[in-house]
Design a protein around this motif. Sequence first.
Motif, mmCIF file in Angstrom:
data_model
loop_
_atom_site.group_PDB
_atom_site.id
_atom_site.type_symbol
_atom_site.label_atom_id
_atom_site.label_comp_id
_atom_site.label_asym_id
_atom_site.label_seq_id
_atom_site.Cartn_x
_atom_site.Cartn_y
_atom_site.Cartn_z
ATOM 1 N N ALA A 53 -0.863 9.226 -6.750
ATOM 2 C CA ALA A 53 0.445 8.726 -5.641
ATOM 3 C C ALA A 53 0.065 9.763 -4.895
ATOM 4 O O ALA A 53 -0.498 11.174 -4.640
ATOM 5 C CB ALA A 53 1.489 9.430 -6.072
ATOM 6 N N ILE A 54 -0.646 9.589 -3.889
ATOM 7 C CA ILE A 54 -1.666 9.991 -2.834
ATOM 8 C C ILE A 54 -0.694 11.111 -1.787
ATOM 9 O O ILE A 54 -0.727 11.670 -1.195
ATOM 10 C CB ILE A 54 -2.894 9.562 -1.968
ATOM 11 C CG1 ILE A 54 -2.104 8.897 -0.809
ATOM 12 C CG2 ILE A 54 -3.811 9.490 -2.708
ATOM 13 C CD1 ILE A 54 -2.816 7.991 0.023
ATOM 14 N N CYS A 55 0.946 10.473 -1.822
ATOM 15 C CA CYS A 55 1.505 10.568 -0.804
ATOM 16 C C CYS A 55 1.790 12.417 -1.390
ATOM 17 O O CYS A 55 2.977 12.760 -0.503
ATOM 18 C CB CYS A 55 3.198 9.921 -0.878
ATOM 19 S SG CYS A 55 2.806 8.906 0.259
ATOM 20 N N LEU A 56 1.549 12.841 -2.322
ATOM 21 C CA LEU A 56 2.280 14.078 -3.224
ATOM 22 C C LEU A 56 1.343 15.253 -2.484
ATOM 23 O O LEU A 56 1.420 16.338 -2.128
ATOM 24 C CB LEU A 56 1.895 14.163 -4.928
ATOM 25 C CG LEU A 56 2.216 13.730 -5.729
ATOM 26 C CD1 LEU A 56 1.686 13.531 -6.768
ATOM 27 C CD2 LEU A 56 4.236 14.442 -5.809
ATOM 28 N N ILE B 181 2.758 5.771 8.425
ATOM 29 C CA ILE B 181 2.912 4.310 7.563
ATOM 30 C C ILE B 181 4.321 3.912 6.880
ATOM 31 O O ILE B 181 4.121 2.759 7.305
ATOM 32 C CB ILE B 181 1.905 4.273 6.858
ATOM 33 C CG1 ILE B 181 2.199 4.878 5.336
ATOM 34 C CG2 ILE B 181 0.312 4.692 7.167
ATOM 35 C CD1 ILE B 181 1.215 5.004 4.532
ATOM 36 N N SER B 182 5.133 5.227 6.741
ATOM 37 C CA SER B 182 7.125 4.727 6.504
ATOM 38 C C SER B 182 7.495 3.851 7.833
ATOM 39 O O SER B 182 7.824 2.489 7.549
ATOM 40 C CB SER B 182 7.082 5.227 5.326
ATOM 41 O OG SER B 182 6.738 5.635 4.538
ATOM 42 N N GLY B 183 7.355 4.980 8.389
ATOM 43 C CA GLY B 183 8.536 4.323 9.696
ATOM 44 C C GLY B 183 7.503 2.993 10.210
ATOM 45 O O GLY B 183 8.035 2.509 10.902
ATOM 46 N N ALA B 184 6.243 3.675 10.016
ATOM 47 C CA ALA B 184 5.505 1.725 11.039
ATOM 48 C C ALA B 184 6.129 0.927 10.428
ATOM 49 O O ALA B 184 6.378 -0.313 10.909
ATOM 50 C CB ALA B 184 3.912 1.818 11.410
ATOM 51 N N ILE C 50 0.836 -1.326 -0.311
ATOM 52 C CA ILE C 50 -0.140 0.033 0.242
ATOM 53 C C ILE C 50 0.677 1.401 -0.072
ATOM 54 O O ILE C 50 0.442 2.349 -0.799
ATOM 55 C CB ILE C 50 -1.133 -0.148 1.464
ATOM 56 C CG1 ILE C 50 -2.362 -1.089 1.621
ATOM 57 C CG2 ILE C 50 -1.667 1.244 1.407
ATOM 58 C CD1 ILE C 50 -2.645 -1.307 0.102
ATOM 59 N N VAL C 51 2.102 1.249 0.903
ATOM 60 C CA VAL C 51 2.851 1.932 0.774
ATOM 61 C C VAL C 51 3.689 3.032 -0.217
ATOM 62 O O VAL C 51 3.468 4.005 -0.860
ATOM 63 C CB VAL C 51 4.091 2.161 1.793
ATOM 64 C CG1 VAL C 51 4.159 2.889 1.608
ATOM 65 C CG2 VAL C 51 3.331 2.497 3.469
ATOM 66 N N SER C 52 4.013 1.313 -1.262
ATOM 67 C CA SER C 52 4.277 1.909 -2.777
ATOM 68 C C SER C 52 3.643 2.199 -3.489
ATOM 69 O O SER C 52 4.123 3.046 -4.082
ATOM 70 C CB SER C 52 4.700 0.652 -2.851
ATOM 71 O OG SER C 52 5.120 0.257 -4.398
ATOM 72 N N VAL C 53 2.473 2.468 -3.909
ATOM 73 C CA VAL C 53 1.650 2.687 -4.259
ATOM 74 C C VAL C 53 1.344 4.221 -4.408
ATOM 75 O O VAL C 53 0.699 4.677 -4.685
ATOM 76 C CB VAL C 53 0.239 1.733 -4.176
ATOM 77 C CG1 VAL C 53 -0.887 2.243 -5.028
ATOM 78 C CG2 VAL C 53 0.114 0.072 -4.620
ATOM 79 N N ALA C 54 1.000 4.046 -3.004
ATOM 80 C CA ALA C 54 0.569 5.864 -2.660
ATOM 81 C C ALA C 54 2.086 6.446 -2.453
ATOM 82 O O ALA C 54 1.403 7.690 -2.971
ATOM 83 C CB ALA C 54 1.058 5.529 -0.882
ATOM 84 N N HIS C 55 3.259 5.744 -2.291
ATOM 85 C CA HIS C 55 4.190 6.901 -3.500
ATOM 86 C C HIS C 55 4.137 7.232 -4.303
ATOM 87 O O HIS C 55 4.864 7.729 -4.975
ATOM 88 C CB HIS C 55 5.395 6.347 -2.613
ATOM 89 C CG HIS C 55 6.078 6.608 -1.179
ATOM 90 N ND1 HIS C 55 6.149 7.855 -0.460
ATOM 91 C CD2 HIS C 55 5.580 6.104 0.114
ATOM 92 C CE1 HIS C 55 6.377 7.749 0.754
ATOM 93 N NE2 HIS C 55 6.232 7.358 1.401
ATOM 94 N N ASP C 56 4.261 5.497 -5.228
ATOM 95 C CA ASP C 56 4.609 5.908 -6.760
ATOM 96 C C ASP C 56 3.134 5.619 -7.608
ATOM 97 O O ASP C 56 3.300 6.032 -9.073
ATOM 98 C CB ASP C 56 5.418 4.947 -6.986
ATOM 99 C CG ASP C 56 6.594 4.862 -6.291
ATOM 100 O OD1 ASP C 56 7.136 5.790 -5.797
ATOM 101 O OD2 ASP C 56 7.274 3.776 -6.185
ATOM 102 N N GLY C 57 1.831 5.495 -7.459
ATOM 103 C CA GLY C 57 0.949 5.149 -8.056
ATOM 104 C C GLY C 57 1.053 4.332 -8.755
ATOM 105 O O GLY C 57 1.988 3.088 -8.985
#
Length: 220
Positions: free
Chosen positions: A180-183, A192-195, A165-172
Amino acid sequence: MEGTSTAISIPEASGTNTEAKALVPPPAQTSAPVVTKRESRFGSIFRKTRAAGGWKRGLACIDFILRLFAITATIIAAIMMGTTDETLPFFTHYYQFEAKYDDFPALTFFVIGKAIAGGYLVLSLVFALISLVRPHAVGPRLLLLIFDTVVLGLTTAAAAAAAAIVSVAHDGNQRANWVAICLRFDGFCQRISGAIVASFVAVLILMLLILMSGLAMRKH
């Protein structure tokens, strides 16, 4: 008048010395203790047992300390993921842009899995203490080995699902037209990346615990 002569007999000195020496008791002779073959064999076994107990107790001590680190990493991962919530400062009449962990089933599974793993690790300290006091006991070590393996599988699955999920959130995903919602949700993605990083630290510690349990259960 004839003089009378008195004869005085003096015993020989050598005879007196011999009788005196005969009256003196001989010095006690100290003899070295005789060690039979059976005593030597049991002594060797006892020394080997003490040596084995020493390194097994050392492993049990390291095992206990690593479990404390695993508990810390697991709890940190669960708290960081479970308290992740970010709302953007702008909104429309119909929409409010907010990101929470429970919006994603994989992140919810992550929190539940970490809570189960943390609870188990806390309970496992009891068996770790038993192994520390009785390093030759096989039962507690076997239970730890079995349940550590199960919890390792659960922790790895939760961390892998959250990492996807984090990979998709960062890169889409351009093929699926996922943005990419992290934008926008930068704080959400950082937490969530730290977790997930803390979760993989717990996975590595659990791997070490399983290897140490298998090593401690060896007979030779």
